[in-house]
Design a protein around this motif. Structure first.
Motif, PDB file in Angstrom:
ATOM      1  N   GLY A  45       0.814  -1.068  -0.005  1.00  0.00           N
ATOM      2  CA  GLY A  45      -0.215   0.038  -0.023  1.00  0.00           C
ATOM      3  C   GLY A  45       0.905   1.068  -0.089  1.00  0.00           C
ATOM      4  O   GLY A  45       0.393   2.224  -0.237  1.00  0.00           O
ATOM      5  N   ASP A  46       2.119   1.123   0.427  1.00  0.00           N
ATOM      6  CA  ASP A  46       2.896   2.442   0.282  1.00  0.00           C
ATOM      7  C   ASP A  46       4.405   2.150  -0.011  1.00  0.00           C
ATOM      8  O   ASP A  46       5.417   2.286   0.744  1.00  0.00           O
ATOM      9  CB  ASP A  46       2.896   3.065   1.570  1.00  0.00           C
ATOM     10  N   LEU A  47       4.339   1.344  -0.890  1.00  0.00           N
ATOM     11  CA  LEU A  47       5.681   0.730  -1.345  1.00  0.00           C
ATOM     12  C   LEU A  47       6.655   1.577  -2.229  1.00  0.00           C
ATOM     13  O   LEU A  47       7.018   0.948  -3.496  1.00  0.00           O
ATOM     14  CB  LEU A  47       5.384  -0.670  -2.180  1.00  0.00           C
ATOM     15  N   TRP A  48       7.122   2.582  -1.655  1.00  0.00           N
ATOM     16  CA  TRP A  48       8.191   3.537  -2.381  1.00  0.00           C
ATOM     17  C   TRP A  48       9.384   2.687  -1.927  1.00  0.00           C
ATOM     18  O   TRP A  48       9.579   1.985  -0.923  1.00  0.00           O
ATOM     19  CB  TRP A  48       7.959   4.771  -2.059  1.00  0.00           C
ATOM     20  N   SER A  49      10.502   2.840  -2.417  1.00  0.00           N
ATOM     21  CA  SER A  49      12.014   2.540  -2.116  1.00  0.00           C
ATOM     22  C   SER A  49      12.335   2.556  -0.682  1.00  0.00           C
ATOM     23  O   SER A  49      13.085   1.761   0.039  1.00  0.00           O
ATOM     24  CB  SER A  49      12.820   2.752  -3.008  1.00  0.00           C
ATOM     25  N   GLY A  50      11.949   3.690  -0.176  1.00  0.00           N
ATOM     26  CA  GLY A  50      12.151   3.987   1.424  1.00  0.00           C
ATOM     27  C   GLY A  50      11.553   2.788   2.283  1.00  0.00           C
ATOM     28  O   GLY A  50      11.970   2.527   3.363  1.00  0.00           O
ATOM     29  N   LEU A  72      11.114  -0.156   1.563  1.00  0.00           N
ATOM     30  CA  LEU A  72      11.960  -1.517   1.267  1.00  0.00           C
ATOM     31  C   LEU A  72      13.413  -1.531   1.475  1.00  0.00           C
ATOM     32  O   LEU A  72      14.137  -0.754   1.108  1.00  0.00           O
ATOM     33  CB  LEU A  72      11.465  -1.633  -0.398  1.00  0.00           C
ATOM     34  N   MET A  73      13.682  -2.373   2.461  1.00  0.00           N
ATOM     35  CA  MET A  73      15.066  -2.364   3.126  1.00  0.00           C
ATOM     36  C   MET A  73      15.402  -3.662   2.526  1.00  0.00           C
ATOM     37  O   MET A  73      14.793  -4.460   2.360  1.00  0.00           O
ATOM     38  CB  MET A  73      14.790  -2.477   4.804  1.00  0.00           C
ATOM     39  N   TRP A  74      16.787  -3.597   2.834  1.00  0.00           N
ATOM     40  CA  TRP A  74      17.639  -4.943   2.494  1.00  0.00           C
ATOM     41  C   TRP A  74      18.629  -5.044   3.460  1.00  0.00           C
ATOM     42  O   TRP A  74      19.185  -4.403   3.873  1.00  0.00           O
ATOM     43  CB  TRP A  74      18.478  -4.634   0.881  1.00  0.00           C
ATOM     44  N   ASP A  75      18.695  -6.631   3.631  1.00  0.00           N
ATOM     45  CA  ASP A  75      19.963  -6.820   4.590  1.00  0.00           C
ATOM     46  C   ASP A  75      20.766  -8.216   4.072  1.00  0.00           C
ATOM     47  O   ASP A  75      20.285  -8.377   2.557  1.00  0.00           O
ATOM     48  CB  ASP A  75      19.245  -7.293   5.932  1.00  0.00           C
ATOM     49  N   ARG A  76      21.504  -9.030   4.606  1.00  0.00           N
ATOM     50  CA  ARG A  76      22.282  -9.840   3.750  1.00  0.00           C
ATOM     51  C   ARG A  76      21.604 -10.937   3.196  1.00  0.00           C
ATOM     52  O   ARG A  76      21.727 -11.696   2.504  1.00  0.00           O
ATOM     53  CB  ARG A  76      23.079 -10.521   4.781  1.00  0.00           C
ATOM     54  N   ARG A  77      20.171 -11.310   3.785  1.00  0.00           N
ATOM     55  CA  ARG A  77      19.311 -12.165   3.251  1.00  0.00           C
ATOM     56  C   ARG A  77      18.243 -11.719   2.081  1.00  0.00           C
ATOM     57  O   ARG A  77      17.506 -12.444   1.712  1.00  0.00           O
ATOM     58  CB  ARG A  77      18.379 -12.722   4.454  1.00  0.00           C
ATOM     59  N   GLY A  78      18.321 -10.453   1.890  1.00  0.00           N
ATOM     60  CA  GLY A  78      17.324  -9.882   0.718  1.00  0.00           C
ATOM     61  C   GLY A  78      16.692  -8.996   1.239  1.00  0.00           C
ATOM     62  O   GLY A  78      16.975  -8.028   2.353  1.00  0.00           O
ATOM     63  N   ALA A  79      15.401  -8.803   0.745  1.00  0.00           N
ATOM     64  CA  ALA A  79      14.549  -7.696   1.035  1.00  0.00           C
ATOM     65  C   ALA A  79      13.575  -7.609   2.044  1.00  0.00           C
ATOM     66  O   ALA A  79      13.228  -8.860   2.462  1.00  0.00           O
ATOM     67  CB  ALA A  79      13.373  -7.439  -0.165  1.00  0.00           C
ATOM     68  N   ALA A 121       3.340  -0.043  -9.209  1.00  0.00           N
ATOM     69  CA  ALA A 121       3.544   1.174 -10.005  1.00  0.00           C
ATOM     70  C   ALA A 121       4.313   2.284  -8.717  1.00  0.00           C
ATOM     71  O   ALA A 121       4.929   3.356  -9.094  1.00  0.00           O
ATOM     72  CB  ALA A 121       2.196   1.790 -10.109  1.00  0.00           C
ATOM     73  N   MET A 122       3.915   1.995  -7.635  1.00  0.00           N
ATOM     74  CA  MET A 122       4.729   2.719  -6.411  1.00  0.00           C
ATOM     75  C   MET A 122       6.183   2.546  -6.412  1.00  0.00           C
ATOM     76  O   MET A 122       6.921   3.429  -6.304  1.00  0.00           O
ATOM     77  CB  MET A 122       4.051   2.423  -5.110  1.00  0.00           C
ATOM     78  N   LEU A 123       6.615   1.167  -6.921  1.00  0.00           N
ATOM     79  CA  LEU A 123       8.070   1.289  -6.766  1.00  0.00           C
ATOM     80  C   LEU A 123       8.469   2.054  -7.751  1.00  0.00           C
ATOM     81  O   LEU A 123       9.704   2.435  -7.812  1.00  0.00           O
ATOM     82  CB  LEU A 123       8.262  -0.464  -6.877  1.00  0.00           C
ATOM     83  N   GLU A 124       8.114   2.197  -9.047  1.00  0.00           N
ATOM     84  CA  GLU A 124       8.477   2.547 -10.119  1.00  0.00           C
ATOM     85  C   GLU A 124       8.323   4.333  -9.805  1.00  0.00           C
ATOM     86  O   GLU A 124       9.098   4.931 -10.830  1.00  0.00           O
ATOM     87  CB  GLU A 124       7.727   2.297 -11.464  1.00  0.00           C
ATOM     88  N   LEU A 125       7.564   4.776  -9.122  1.00  0.00           N
ATOM     89  CA  LEU A 125       7.291   6.147  -8.883  1.00  0.00           C
ATOM     90  C   LEU A 125       8.692   6.833  -8.564  1.00  0.00           C
ATOM     91  O   LEU A 125       9.036   7.878  -9.256  1.00  0.00           O
ATOM     92  CB  LEU A 125       6.119   6.307  -8.082  1.00  0.00           C
ATOM     93  N   PHE A 126       9.405   6.398  -7.878  1.00  0.00           N
ATOM     94  CA  PHE A 126      10.760   7.121  -7.194  1.00  0.00           C
ATOM     95  C   PHE A 126      11.821   6.110  -7.417  1.00  0.00           C
ATOM     96  O   PHE A 126      12.566   6.418  -6.982  1.00  0.00           O
ATOM     97  CB  PHE A 126      10.492   7.359  -5.722  1.00  0.00           C
ATOM     98  N   GLY A 127      11.610   5.130  -8.036  1.00  0.00           N
ATOM     99  CA  GLY A 127      12.691   4.389  -8.456  1.00  0.00           C
ATOM    100  C   GLY A 127      12.904   3.272  -7.198  1.00  0.00           C
ATOM    101  O   GLY A 127      12.472   3.464  -6.126  1.00  0.00           O
ATOM    102  N   ALA A 128      13.502   2.032  -7.645  1.00  0.00           N
ATOM    103  CA  ALA A 128      13.991   1.001  -6.494  1.00  0.00           C
ATOM    104  C   ALA A 128      15.276   0.552  -6.988  1.00  0.00           C
ATOM    105  O   ALA A 128      15.401   0.405  -8.329  1.00  0.00           O
ATOM    106  CB  ALA A 128      12.625   0.077  -6.390  1.00  0.00           C
ATOM    107  N   PRO A 129      16.250  -0.040  -6.229  1.00  0.00           N
ATOM    108  CA  PRO A 129      17.356  -0.771  -6.831  1.00  0.00           C
ATOM    109  C   PRO A 129      17.031  -1.903  -7.436  1.00  0.00           C
ATOM    110  O   PRO A 129      16.374  -2.707  -7.388  1.00  0.00           O
ATOM    111  CB  PRO A 129      18.020  -0.870  -5.379  1.00  0.00           C
ATOM    112  N   HIS A 130      17.796  -1.985  -8.849  1.00  0.00           N
ATOM    113  CA  HIS A 130      17.187  -3.251  -9.652  1.00  0.00           C
ATOM    114  C   HIS A 130      16.168  -3.253 -10.046  1.00  0.00           C
ATOM    115  O   HIS A 130      15.481  -4.491  -9.821  1.00  0.00           O
ATOM    116  CB  HIS A 130      18.248  -4.310  -8.993  1.00  0.00           C
ATOM    117  N   LEU A 131      15.327  -2.151 -10.271  1.00  0.00           N
ATOM    118  CA  LEU A 131      13.759  -2.311 -10.601  1.00  0.00           C
ATOM    119  C   LEU A 131      13.595  -3.339 -11.770  1.00  0.00           C
ATOM    120  O   LEU A 131      12.725  -4.043 -11.442  1.00  0.00           O
ATOM    121  CB  LEU A 131      13.319  -0.931 -11.029  1.00  0.00           C
ATOM    122  N   ASP A 132      14.352  -3.403 -12.687  1.00  0.00           N
ATOM    123  CA  ASP A 132      13.985  -4.248 -13.781  1.00  0.00           C
ATOM    124  C   ASP A 132      14.086  -5.568 -13.359  1.00  0.00           C
ATOM    125  O   ASP A 132      13.133  -6.539 -13.812  1.00  0.00           O
ATOM    126  CB  ASP A 132      15.232  -3.922 -15.057  1.00  0.00           C
TER     127      ASP A 132
END
Length: 257
Positions: free
Chosen positions: A164-169, A171-178, A195-206
């Motif tokens: 529901g609010d999935l912008w890159s901030g 979405l955290m990453w640790d040694r095991r993943g997201a 679409a929210m991930l795409e709005l402000f970009g995310a690491p390795h979005l493709d």
């Protein structure tokens, strides 16, 4: 060894704010047992604080991003009772926006995506922007709402269990993943999270999108629908932050009519 704790606090938080977030995290986390995305575990909740497992950040790579895409598809596939359905254990509106200024998020279960999006997303956001748009500009948003209510954007996809609010901030990453944090969880359309991930970009979005499509193919034309699903968060950014977001939302709306 005692578990490390992250304490999220807000003095004077709206009533139920952290209970709602905890309910959303638990609901999303239920899908982790069947291959869904990892979610920060809730360790405790109070009126002005939420205790979570501490995530130790690490840089993501493409393999982790693709794995997250597939896991997000599994979370969505876990489903929801209806569009706009709240997470189990929560009733009333949810919350959308930053910790310092969360805004009410209507949660009314509805059978159709178009009705839900027009009535419970676009209409409240536009009401909060009263006076920002002139009559001709409001007419553009009204035309989008009519298309939504007519079912022009409905499909056969059932309600998904969305962050529901999935912008890159969030979405955290640790040694095991997201790891997902800070949700506005509800029953929604799976393409809204993407679409929210795409709005402000995310690491390795493709790679995220590739992993998602491999796990759950998306209907043709998703790229043309991205603006529809970005319209609500951009409107809410206009509510919260002003600036050029009002113009951005108007451009998205004009492309839909």
């Amino acid at each position: 060894m005692a578990e490390e704790i992250h304490r999220k606090t807000r003095p004077g938080a709206p009533a139920g704010f952290f209970d709602c977030e905890a309910a959303g995290l638990r609901w999303l986390g239920q899908a982790s047992a069947t291959g869904g995305a990892r979610v920060a575990r809730v360790l405790g909740v109070g009126p002005e604080e939420l205790l979570l497992e501490r995530i130790r950040p690490a840089a993501p790579d493409r393999a982790a991003a693709a794995a997250f895409g597939a896991a997000l598809a599994a979370t969505h596939d876990a489903g929801a009772p209806a569009f706009g359905a709240p997470p189990p254990g929560w009733s009333g509106p949810g919350f959308f926006g930053p910790l310092a200024d969360p805004r009410p998020l209507p949660l009314h279960p509805r059978a159709r995506f178009g009705e839900f999006y027009a009535a419970d997303r676009l209409a409240p956001a536009l009401a909060a922007l009263d006076g920002v748009y002139g009559p001709a500009e409001r007419a553009v948003f009204d035309a989008v709402a009519r298309r939504l209510l007519a079912g022009d954007f409905d499909d056969d996809d059932p309600p998904a269990r969305v962050h529901g609010d999935l912008w890159s901030g969030n979405l955290m990453w640790d040694r095991r993943g997201a790891v997902l944090i800070d949700p506005a969880a509800h029953g929604g359309h799976r393409e809204s999270d993407l679409a929210m991930l795409e709005l402000f970009g995310a690491p390795h979005l493709d790679a995220i999108l590739g992993g998602y499509r491999e796990a759950h193919p998306l209907p043709p034309g998703r790229e043309r629908r991205v603006g529809l699903h970005q319209l609500y968060p951009v409107l809410m950014h206009a509510v919260l932050f002003g600036g050029g977001y009002a113009g951005h939302a108007l451009r998205l709306a004009r492309a839909l009519v």
